[in-house]
Design an enzyme around this catalytic site. Structure first.
Site, PDB file in Angstrom:
ATOM      1  N   SER A 142       0.816  -1.208   0.000  1.00  0.00           N
ATOM      2  CA  SER A 142       0.000   0.000   0.000  1.00  0.00           C
ATOM      3  C   SER A 142       0.850   1.258   0.000  1.00  0.00           C
ATOM      4  CB  SER A 142      -0.959  -0.015   1.185  1.00  0.00           C
ATOM      5  OG  SER A 142      -0.314  -0.430   2.342  1.00  0.00           O
ATOM      6  N   HIS A 193      -2.323  -2.718  -6.561  1.00  0.00           N
ATOM      7  CA  HIS A 193      -2.821  -2.320  -5.228  1.00  0.00           C
ATOM      8  C   HIS A 193      -4.349  -2.367  -5.195  1.00  0.00           C
ATOM      9  CE1 HIS A 193      -3.086   1.066  -1.982  1.00  0.00           C
ATOM     10  NE2 HIS A 193      -3.225  -0.131  -1.455  1.00  0.00           N
ATOM     11  N   GLU A 195      -5.082   0.205  -8.092  1.00  0.00           N
ATOM     12  CA  GLU A 195      -4.060   1.199  -8.445  1.00  0.00           C
ATOM     13  C   GLU A 195      -2.883   0.389  -9.003  1.00  0.00           C
ATOM     14  OE1 GLU A 195      -2.564   3.214  -4.917  1.00  0.00           O
ATOM     15  OE2 GLU A 195      -2.808   5.163  -5.857  1.00  0.00           O
ATOM     16  N   ASN A 197      -2.906   6.231  -0.777  1.00  0.00           N
ATOM     17  CA  ASN A 197      -2.543   6.412   0.636  1.00  0.00           C
ATOM     18  C   ASN A 197      -1.818   7.718   0.927  1.00  0.00           C
ATOM     19  OD1 ASN A 197      -3.761   4.290   2.015  1.00  0.00           O
ATOM     20  ND2 ASN A 197      -2.376   2.878   0.965  1.00  0.00           N
TER      21      ASN A 197
HETATM   22  C1  LIG Z   1      -5.027   0.963   3.069  1.00  0.00           C
HETATM   23  C2  LIG Z   1      -4.913   0.800   1.612  1.00  0.00           C
HETATM   24  O1  LIG Z   1      -3.819   0.554   1.120  1.00  0.00           O
HETATM   25  C3  LIG Z   1      -6.009   1.022   0.660  1.00  0.00           C
HETATM   26  C4  LIG Z   1      -7.394   0.762   1.148  1.00  0.00           C
HETATM   27  O2  LIG Z   1      -7.912  -0.290   0.948  1.00  0.00           O
HETATM   28  S1  LIG Z   1      -8.079   2.012   1.993  1.00  0.00           S
HETATM   29  C5  LIG Z   1      -9.687   1.418   2.360  1.00  0.00           C
HETATM   30  C6  LIG Z   1     -10.606   1.571   1.168  1.00  0.00           C
HETATM   31  N1  LIG Z   1     -11.907   1.146   1.562  1.00  0.00           N
HETATM   32  C7  LIG Z   1     -12.836   1.976   2.024  1.00  0.00           C
HETATM   33  O3  LIG Z   1     -12.636   3.178   2.068  1.00  0.00           O
HETATM   34  C8  LIG Z   1     -14.107   1.328   2.484  1.00  0.00           C
HETATM   35  C9  LIG Z   1     -15.077   2.331   3.045  1.00  0.00           C
HETATM   36  N2  LIG Z   1     -16.302   1.639   3.439  1.00  0.00           N
HETATM   37  C10 LIG Z   1     -17.246   1.279   2.532  1.00  0.00           C
HETATM   38  O4  LIG Z   1     -17.145   1.530   1.340  1.00  0.00           O
HETATM   39  C11 LIG Z   1     -18.444   0.551   3.079  1.00  0.00           C
HETATM   40  O5  LIG Z   1     -18.582   0.847   4.445  1.00  0.00           O
HETATM   41  C12 LIG Z   1     -18.381  -1.018   2.878  1.00  0.00           C
HETATM   42  C13 LIG Z   1     -18.407  -1.342   1.394  1.00  0.00           C
HETATM   43  C14 LIG Z   1     -17.137  -1.631   3.513  1.00  0.00           C
HETATM   44  C15 LIG Z   1     -19.568  -1.640   3.580  1.00  0.00           C
HETATM   45  O6  LIG Z   1     -20.713  -1.094   3.020  1.00  0.00           O
HETATM   46  P1  LIG Z   1     -22.038  -0.778   3.863  1.00  0.00           P
HETATM   47  O7  LIG Z   1     -23.071  -0.386   2.896  1.00  0.00           O
HETATM   48  O8  LIG Z   1     -21.659   0.145   4.955  1.00  0.00           O
HETATM   49  O9  LIG Z   1     -22.359  -2.117   4.625  1.00  0.00           O
HETATM   50  P2  LIG Z   1     -23.025  -3.451   4.126  1.00  0.00           P
HETATM   51  O10 LIG Z   1     -24.405  -3.228   3.615  1.00  0.00           O
HETATM   52  O11 LIG Z   1     -22.842  -4.360   5.285  1.00  0.00           O
HETATM   53  O12 LIG Z   1     -22.092  -3.933   2.947  1.00  0.00           O
HETATM   54  C16 LIG Z   1     -22.309  -3.653   1.572  1.00  0.00           C
HETATM   55  C17 LIG Z   1     -21.871  -4.855   0.791  1.00  0.00           C
HETATM   56  O13 LIG Z   1     -20.445  -5.054   0.961  1.00  0.00           O
HETATM   57  C18 LIG Z   1     -20.203  -6.389   1.437  1.00  0.00           C
HETATM   58  N3  LIG Z   1     -19.066  -6.378   2.354  1.00  0.00           N
HETATM   59  C19 LIG Z   1     -18.905  -5.558   3.425  1.00  0.00           C
HETATM   60  N4  LIG Z   1     -17.747  -5.849   4.040  1.00  0.00           N
HETATM   61  C20 LIG Z   1     -17.178  -6.867   3.350  1.00  0.00           C
HETATM   62  C21 LIG Z   1     -15.976  -7.608   3.502  1.00  0.00           C
HETATM   63  N5  LIG Z   1     -15.098  -7.334   4.473  1.00  0.00           N
HETATM   64  N6  LIG Z   1     -15.727  -8.591   2.603  1.00  0.00           N
HETATM   65  C22 LIG Z   1     -16.589  -8.872   1.606  1.00  0.00           C
HETATM   66  N7  LIG Z   1     -17.726  -8.198   1.413  1.00  0.00           N
HETATM   67  C23 LIG Z   1     -18.027  -7.222   2.275  1.00  0.00           C
HETATM   68  C24 LIG Z   1     -21.450  -6.791   2.150  1.00  0.00           C
HETATM   69  O14 LIG Z   1     -21.563  -8.188   2.181  1.00  0.00           O
HETATM   70  C25 LIG Z   1     -22.528  -6.139   1.313  1.00  0.00           C
HETATM   71  O15 LIG Z   1     -22.783  -6.934   0.179  1.00  0.00           O
HETATM   72  P3  LIG Z   1     -24.251  -7.293  -0.300  1.00  0.00           P
HETATM   73  O16 LIG Z   1     -24.338  -6.626  -1.621  1.00  0.00           O
HETATM   74  O17 LIG Z   1     -24.219  -8.765  -0.343  1.00  0.00           O
HETATM   75  O18 LIG Z   1     -25.231  -6.744   0.697  1.00  0.00           O
HETATM   76  N1  LIG Z   2      -5.504  -3.620   5.156  1.00  0.00           N
HETATM   77  C1  LIG Z   2      -5.788  -2.890   4.103  1.00  0.00           C
HETATM   78  O1  LIG Z   2      -6.804  -2.169   4.086  1.00  0.00           O
HETATM   79  C2  LIG Z   2      -4.893  -2.903   2.909  1.00  0.00           C
HETATM   80  C3  LIG Z   2      -3.654  -3.504   2.969  1.00  0.00           C
HETATM   81  N2  LIG Z   2      -2.857  -3.515   1.843  1.00  0.00           N
HETATM   82  C4  LIG Z   2      -1.551  -4.158   1.884  1.00  0.00           C
HETATM   83  O2  LIG Z   2      -1.745  -5.557   1.761  1.00  0.00           O
HETATM   84  C5  LIG Z   2      -0.721  -6.247   2.476  1.00  0.00           C
HETATM   85  C6  LIG Z   2      -1.367  -7.211   3.477  1.00  0.00           C
HETATM   86  O3  LIG Z   2      -2.194  -6.473   4.355  1.00  0.00           O
HETATM   87  P1  LIG Z   2      -3.362  -7.182   5.196  1.00  0.00           P
HETATM   88  O4  LIG Z   2      -3.964  -8.273   4.399  1.00  0.00           O
HETATM   89  O5  LIG Z   2      -4.207  -6.098   5.722  1.00  0.00           O
HETATM   90  O6  LIG Z   2      -2.504  -7.797   6.399  1.00  0.00           O
HETATM   91  P2  LIG Z   2      -2.826  -9.054   7.356  1.00  0.00           P
HETATM   92  O7  LIG Z   2      -2.025  -8.838   8.578  1.00  0.00           O
HETATM   93  O8  LIG Z   2      -4.309  -9.235   7.439  1.00  0.00           O
HETATM   94  O9  LIG Z   2      -2.268 -10.303   6.514  1.00  0.00           O
HETATM   95  C7  LIG Z   2      -0.924 -10.539   6.229  1.00  0.00           C
HETATM   96  C8  LIG Z   2      -0.745 -12.052   6.095  1.00  0.00           C
HETATM   97  O10 LIG Z   2       0.552 -12.317   5.546  1.00  0.00           O
HETATM   98  C9  LIG Z   2       1.090 -13.421   6.283  1.00  0.00           C
HETATM   99  N3  LIG Z   2       2.540 -13.441   6.125  1.00  0.00           N
HETATM  100  C10 LIG Z   2       3.468 -12.722   6.815  1.00  0.00           C
HETATM  101  N4  LIG Z   2       4.708 -13.022   6.345  1.00  0.00           N
HETATM  102  C11 LIG Z   2       4.545 -13.931   5.355  1.00  0.00           C
HETATM  103  C12 LIG Z   2       5.441 -14.629   4.494  1.00  0.00           C
HETATM  104  N5  LIG Z   2       6.751 -14.438   4.562  1.00  0.00           N
HETATM  105  N6  LIG Z   2       4.912 -15.505   3.589  1.00  0.00           N
HETATM  106  C13 LIG Z   2       3.583 -15.715   3.501  1.00  0.00           C
HETATM  107  N7  LIG Z   2       2.694 -15.083   4.307  1.00  0.00           N
HETATM  108  C14 LIG Z   2       3.170 -14.205   5.212  1.00  0.00           C
HETATM  109  C15 LIG Z   2       0.611 -13.174   7.693  1.00  0.00           C
HETATM  110  O11 LIG Z   2       0.741 -14.362   8.464  1.00  0.00           O
HETATM  111  P3  LIG Z   2       0.905 -14.234  10.076  1.00  0.00           P
HETATM  112  O12 LIG Z   2      -0.341 -13.578  10.573  1.00  0.00           O
HETATM  113  O13 LIG Z   2       1.042 -15.666  10.473  1.00  0.00           O
HETATM  114  O14 LIG Z   2       2.129 -13.405  10.294  1.00  0.00           O
HETATM  115  C16 LIG Z   2      -0.843 -12.791   7.438  1.00  0.00           C
HETATM  116  O15 LIG Z   2      -1.666 -13.935   7.292  1.00  0.00           O
HETATM  117  C17 LIG Z   2       0.172  -5.177   3.098  1.00  0.00           C
HETATM  118  O16 LIG Z   2       1.239  -4.905   2.235  1.00  0.00           O
HETATM  119  C18 LIG Z   2      -0.767  -3.983   3.189  1.00  0.00           C
HETATM  120  O17 LIG Z   2      -0.108  -2.758   3.197  1.00  0.00           O
HETATM  121  C19 LIG Z   2      -3.276  -2.990   0.647  1.00  0.00           C
HETATM  122  C20 LIG Z   2      -4.522  -2.436   0.529  1.00  0.00           C
HETATM  123  C21 LIG Z   2      -5.397  -2.303   1.677  1.00  0.00           C
END
Ligand SMILES: CC(=O)CC(=O)SCCNC(=O)CCNC(=O)[C@H](O)C(C)(C)COP(=O)(O)OP(=O)(O)OC[C@H]1O[C@@H](n2cnc3c(N)ncnc32)[C@H](O)[C@@H]1OP(=O)(O)O
Ligand SMILES: NC(=O)C1=CN([C@@H]2O[C@H](COP(=O)(O)OP(=O)(O)OC[C@H]3O[C@@H](n4cnc5c(N)ncnc54)[C@H](OP(=O)(O)O)[C@@H]3O)[C@@H](O)[C@H]2O)C=CC1
Length: 284
Positions: free
Chosen positions: A119, A140, A152, A190
């Site tokens: 990320s 991504h 991305e 991010n």
């Molecule tokens: C950190 C990084 O590197 C990058 C990132 O990913 S940053 C994070 C980006 N994501 C966001 O910003 C998410 C923001 N949140 C949302 O868009 C919404 O809250 C959400 C889509 C997660 C949930 O939506 P909601 O309308 O509030 O709730 P809800 O009605 O329960 O869910 C909508 C649908 O999504 C599904 N869903 C929710 N969470 C889920 C999950 N963890 N896995 C799979 N499906 C999921 C639900 O099952 C539901 O599907 P249906 O069509 O079957 O009803």
């Molecule tokens: N969380 C988010 O919203 C997002 C995350 N990302 C990126 O995705 C990646 C994973 O994040 P996320 O899924 O949230 O993290 P989690 O902590 O949920 O999952 C990471 C997994 O990788 C496993 N792991 C660690 N080291 C190894 C290895 N050497 N070989 C195989 N498996 C390994 C861990 O096992 P164990 O628990 O046993 O250590 C764990 O099951 C990161 O790079 C994160 O930045 C990208 C987009 C969104």
């Protein structure tokens, strides 16, 4: 280049979602993790999502079975030896990612593309540990993967046009929308999202408002689907901190300093939804 066999490394919240959407779109998928327990947890999550799709009438029982039949789990990286594409989704740590990429470079066939779901970490630096930097790319996905449309795509310095095109096509085959960005810390997603989350944490730290109030302001006032602190718990506070550190170090600019409260929560093991406690408490 035709992609048929995919390995996804890391069965956490991102890896299991990526494996699910790949298998659903007809690819043969091996989901890899170092822990058998993580694999079983990841697989259970996938089954739950597929069952929900069947209940909602979006998928037939037969399609569900076919999807599961295309999905295998493994703890051995050697099983990547027949894969055309590997998507790495292990924790956000450069040392662990480069170790995995070095090994993959030895194991996978010459034509295989090695993608990272990082990320924020530099794709160019990950690519440099392999002998095929032109075949290394950032792919991504957003969380939750089965729901979010964006992928991305990040080009490292040496990523070839052929690799980019193959990943762009793959993204479309997964029914997602690719957006191309260059390799700078945090990419676009991010670099924009995480300083907002960090600032929201500062408002709690400085006593400006409670987590509930901050989230309510952003949900009702800005129409965000989740408030920033709920979203931080959802992403994982460890991942949020890793990303802020990458921005802070990568740009050398104090505006990216991680909030001390974020550090404190991570040190306490309060990582958000995945550990049952972050800014909020969850029953897992
Ligand atoms: C950190 C990084 O590197 C990058 C990132 O990913 S940053 C994070 C980006 N994501 C966001 O910003 C998410 C923001 N949140 C949302 O868009 C919404 O809250 C959400 C889509 C997660 C949930 O939506 P909601 O309308 O509030 O709730 P809800 O009605 O329960 O869910 C909508 C649908 O999504 C599904 N869903 C929710 N969470 C889920 C999950 N963890 N896995 C799979 N499906 C999921 C639900 O099952 C539901 O599907 P249906 O069509 O079957 O009803
Ligand atoms: N969380 C988010 O919203 C997002 C995350 N990302 C990126 O995705 C990646 C994973 O994040 P996320 O899924 O949230 O993290 P989690 O902590 O949920 O999952 C990471 C997994 O990788 C496993 N792991 C660690 N080291 C190894 C290895 N050497 N070989 C195989 N498996 C390994 C861990 O096992 P164990 O628990 O046993 O250590 C764990 O099951 C990161 O790079 C994160 O930045 C990208 C987009 C969104």
């Amino acid at each position: 280049m035709e992609i048929k066999h995919v390995m996804v490394i890391g069965a956490g919240q991102m890896g299991s979602g990526i494996a699910q959407v790949c298998a659903q779109s007809g690819f043969h998928v091996k989901l890899n993790d170092i822990s058998e327990e993580a694999l079983q947890k990841g697989l259970a999550g996938i089954e739950k999502n597929l069952n929900r799709s069947v209940e909602k009438g979006r998928m037939s029982e037969e399609d569900k079975q076919n999807t599961l039949n295309r999905l295998q789990t493994t703890t051995s990286l050697q099983d990547a030896s027949d894969c055309d594409l590997v998507i790495e989704a292990v924790i956000e740590n450069m040392d662990i990612k480069t170790k995995v990429f070095k090994e993959l470079d030895q194991i996978t066939p010459e034509h295989a593309i090695l993608a990272s779901n990082t990320s924020s970490l530099p794709i160019t630096e990950i690519a440099a540990v392999t002998n095929r930097p032109e075949k290394v790319i950032g792919m991504h996905f957003m969380n939750p993967v089965p729901v979010m449309k964006l992928v991305e795509i990040i080009r490292g310095l040496a990523t070839s046009d052929e690799t980019y095109k193959a990943i762009e096509d793959m993204t479309k085959a997964l029914n997602k929308t690719p957006v191309e960005v260059n390799d700078f810390p945090g990419f676009v997603s991010n670099r924009v999202l995480m300083p907002m989350i960090n600032e929201a944490i500062y408002t709690v730290y400085e006593g400006v408002a409670t987590p509930e109030a901050v989230d309510e302001v952003m949900k009702l006032g800005m129409n965000h689907p989740m408030g920033p602190l709920t979203l931080a718990d959802f992403i994982g506070l460890d991942t949020c901190l890793y990303i802020m550190e990458v921005l802070y170090e990568g740009f050398g600019d104090s505006k990216y300093r991680p909030c001390p409260l974020l550090r404190k929560y991570v040190k306490a093991g309060w990582l958000g939804r995945k550990t049952g406690r972050g800014f909020y408490v969850y029953d897992n």
